[in-house]
Design an enzyme around this catalytic site. Structure first.
Site, PDB file in Angstrom:
ATOM      1  N   ASP A  53       0.867  -1.177   0.000  1.00  0.00           N
ATOM      2  CA  ASP A  53       0.000   0.000   0.000  1.00  0.00           C
ATOM      3  C   ASP A  53       0.909   1.234   0.000  1.00  0.00           C
ATOM      4  O   ASP A  53       2.137   1.120  -0.154  1.00  0.00           O
ATOM      5  CB  ASP A  53      -1.024  -0.039   1.150  1.00  0.00           C
ATOM      6  CG  ASP A  53      -0.405   0.167   2.524  1.00  0.00           C
ATOM      7  OD1 ASP A  53       0.831   0.303   2.633  1.00  0.00           O
ATOM      8  OD2 ASP A  53      -1.170   0.203   3.516  1.00  0.00           O
ATOM      9  N   HIS A  54       0.330   2.403   0.201  1.00  0.00           N
ATOM     10  CA  HIS A  54       1.100   3.651   0.138  1.00  0.00           C
ATOM     11  C   HIS A  54       2.235   3.693   1.163  1.00  0.00           C
ATOM     12  O   HIS A  54       3.306   4.225   0.891  1.00  0.00           O
ATOM     13  CB  HIS A  54       0.167   4.849   0.334  1.00  0.00           C
ATOM     14  CG  HIS A  54      -0.687   4.719   1.546  1.00  0.00           C
ATOM     15  ND1 HIS A  54      -1.757   3.838   1.609  1.00  0.00           N
ATOM     16  CD2 HIS A  54      -0.633   5.306   2.774  1.00  0.00           C
ATOM     17  CE1 HIS A  54      -2.324   3.909   2.792  1.00  0.00           C
ATOM     18  NE2 HIS A  54      -1.665   4.791   3.532  1.00  0.00           N
ATOM     19  N   CYS A  67       2.853  -3.416   4.096  1.00  0.00           N
ATOM     20  CA  CYS A  67       1.985  -2.293   4.493  1.00  0.00           C
ATOM     21  C   CYS A  67       2.652  -1.652   5.716  1.00  0.00           C
ATOM     22  O   CYS A  67       3.833  -1.904   5.975  1.00  0.00           O
ATOM     23  CB  CYS A  67       0.539  -2.719   4.729  1.00  0.00           C
ATOM     24  SG  CYS A  67       0.255  -3.828   6.111  1.00  0.00           S
ATOM     25  N   THR A 110       2.202  -1.932   9.123  1.00  0.00           N
ATOM     26  CA  THR A 110       2.606  -2.902  10.144  1.00  0.00           C
ATOM     27  C   THR A 110       2.779  -4.312   9.585  1.00  0.00           C
ATOM     28  O   THR A 110       3.353  -5.173  10.255  1.00  0.00           O
ATOM     29  CB  THR A 110       1.507  -3.015  11.225  1.00  0.00           C
ATOM     30  OG1 THR A 110       0.288  -3.394  10.551  1.00  0.00           O
ATOM     31  CG2 THR A 110       1.305  -1.706  11.963  1.00  0.00           C
ATOM     32  N   HIS A 149       9.584 -24.366   8.441  1.00  0.00           N
ATOM     33  CA  HIS A 149       8.493 -25.067   9.132  1.00  0.00           C
ATOM     34  C   HIS A 149       7.128 -24.870   8.480  1.00  0.00           C
ATOM     35  O   HIS A 149       6.284 -25.765   8.548  1.00  0.00           O
ATOM     36  CB  HIS A 149       8.400 -24.588  10.590  1.00  0.00           C
ATOM     37  CG  HIS A 149       9.526 -25.074  11.442  1.00  0.00           C
ATOM     38  ND1 HIS A 149       9.515 -24.990  12.819  1.00  0.00           N
ATOM     39  CD2 HIS A 149      10.716 -25.659  11.114  1.00  0.00           C
ATOM     40  CE1 HIS A 149      10.639 -25.502  13.305  1.00  0.00           C
ATOM     41  NE2 HIS A 149      11.395 -25.903  12.279  1.00  0.00           N
ATOM     42  N   ARG A 174       7.471 -33.825   9.369  1.00  0.00           N
ATOM     43  CA  ARG A 174       6.302 -33.559  10.221  1.00  0.00           C
ATOM     44  C   ARG A 174       5.650 -32.223   9.863  1.00  0.00           C
ATOM     45  O   ARG A 174       4.449 -32.029  10.067  1.00  0.00           O
ATOM     46  CB  ARG A 174       6.693 -33.588  11.698  1.00  0.00           C
ATOM     47  CG  ARG A 174       7.594 -32.445  12.141  1.00  0.00           C
ATOM     48  CD  ARG A 174       8.113 -32.640  13.554  1.00  0.00           C
ATOM     49  NE  ARG A 174       8.833 -31.471  14.059  1.00  0.00           N
ATOM     50  CZ  ARG A 174      10.089 -31.155  13.744  1.00  0.00           C
ATOM     51  NH1 ARG A 174      10.768 -31.911  12.886  1.00  0.00           N
ATOM     52  NH2 ARG A 174      10.677 -30.090  14.260  1.00  0.00           N
ATOM     53  N   HIS A 175       6.439 -31.308   9.321  1.00  0.00           N
ATOM     54  CA  HIS A 175       5.884 -29.999   8.954  1.00  0.00           C
ATOM     55  C   HIS A 175       4.963 -30.109   7.744  1.00  0.00           C
ATOM     56  O   HIS A 175       4.009 -29.356   7.607  1.00  0.00           O
ATOM     57  CB  HIS A 175       7.010 -29.005   8.663  1.00  0.00           C
ATOM     58  CG  HIS A 175       7.941 -28.843   9.818  1.00  0.00           C
ATOM     59  ND1 HIS A 175       7.525 -28.342  11.036  1.00  0.00           N
ATOM     60  CD2 HIS A 175       9.260 -29.143   9.957  1.00  0.00           C
ATOM     61  CE1 HIS A 175       8.554 -28.333  11.869  1.00  0.00           C
ATOM     62  NE2 HIS A 175       9.607 -28.818  11.242  1.00  0.00           N
TER      63      HIS A 175
HETATM   64  C1  RB5 Z   1      -2.314   2.433   6.388  1.00  0.00           C
HETATM   65  O1  RB5 Z   1      -2.369   3.664   7.032  1.00  0.00           O
HETATM   66  C2  RB5 Z   1      -2.114   1.320   7.399  1.00  0.00           C
HETATM   67  O2  RB5 Z   1      -3.267   1.137   8.135  1.00  0.00           O
HETATM   68  C3  RB5 Z   1      -1.717   0.048   6.690  1.00  0.00           C
HETATM   69  O3  RB5 Z   1      -0.548   0.269   5.985  1.00  0.00           O
HETATM   70  C4  RB5 Z   1      -1.429  -1.180   7.547  1.00  0.00           C
HETATM   71  O4  RB5 Z   1      -0.524  -0.894   8.564  1.00  0.00           O
HETATM   72  C5  RB5 Z   1      -2.579  -1.954   7.997  1.00  0.00           C
HETATM   73  O5  RB5 Z   1      -2.456  -3.014   8.610  1.00  0.00           O
END
Ligand code: RB5
Length: 165
Positions: free
Chosen positions: A11-12, A68, A70, A101, A135-136
């Site tokens: 994403d951005h 993204c 996070t 794994h 096993r995995h």
């Molecule tokens: C975008 O602002 C943010 O929410 C996205 O990049 C991400 O972290 C969502 O999980």
């Protein structure tokens, strides 16, 4: 390395990481399928997770990298498909174990929670590590619906199992 074509999307908030990691993929001789986004204009991460996981489902790409802020939103979105094993990684150890794994086929990175050097190292470990099987494999099969197929054969039921990839 099992994969030849790697799809990448963000994403951005992950667009700068995407450009750097694309360069790293090309450097090691891989073909890259860039599915966007290509600017800092705000977009919705599920749209890019959908494009990338569809490319893997259709066989246009072998593996994927999603970025993204996070990595959490991309993880939730990508793992909705049974043939996707998307691993949100914060360290080289995460990336290595996700291959050994979990036979992960999508690496997920958070551009707001990682430095670019750690992201590059995670990508390197992800690409260079083989799945251990054994096993995995049984555990991975349970997530792909392959265990349902085995049951179907034994019991001669006609219940449709999810398509393994
Ligand atoms: C975008 O602002 C943010 O929410 C996205 O990049 C991400 O972290 C969502 O999980």
């Amino acid at each position: 390395m099992a994969a030849k074509v790697i799809a990448i999307a963000s994403d951005h908030s992950g667009v700068d990481f995407k450009e750097t990691l694309k360069g790293a993929l090309v450097e090691v001789g891989l073909q890259v399928l860039d599915l966007g986004t290509n600017s800092h204009e705000s977009v919705d991460y599920p749209d890019f997770a959908e494009a990338l996981t569809s490319a893997i489902g259709e066989g246009t790409a072998d593996w994927g990298v999603l970025i993204c802020g996070t990595g959490i939103g991309m993880s939730i979105a990508a793992n909705r498909k049974p043939f996707i094993r998307a691993a949100l990684c914060h360290s080289v150890t995460d990336a290595r174990l996700s291959r050994q794994h979990n036979n992960a086929n999508v690496l997920i990175l958070g551009a707001r929670t990682l430095g670019i050097e750690i992201a590059r190292d995670c990508l390197g470990a992800f690409l260079d590590t083989e799945f251990e099987g054994g096993r995995h494999q049984r555990r991975v099969d349970k997530m792909s619906g392959l265990d349902i197929q085995i049951e179907r054969k034994d019991n001669e039921t006609v219940q449709e199992a999810p398509k393994p990839h």
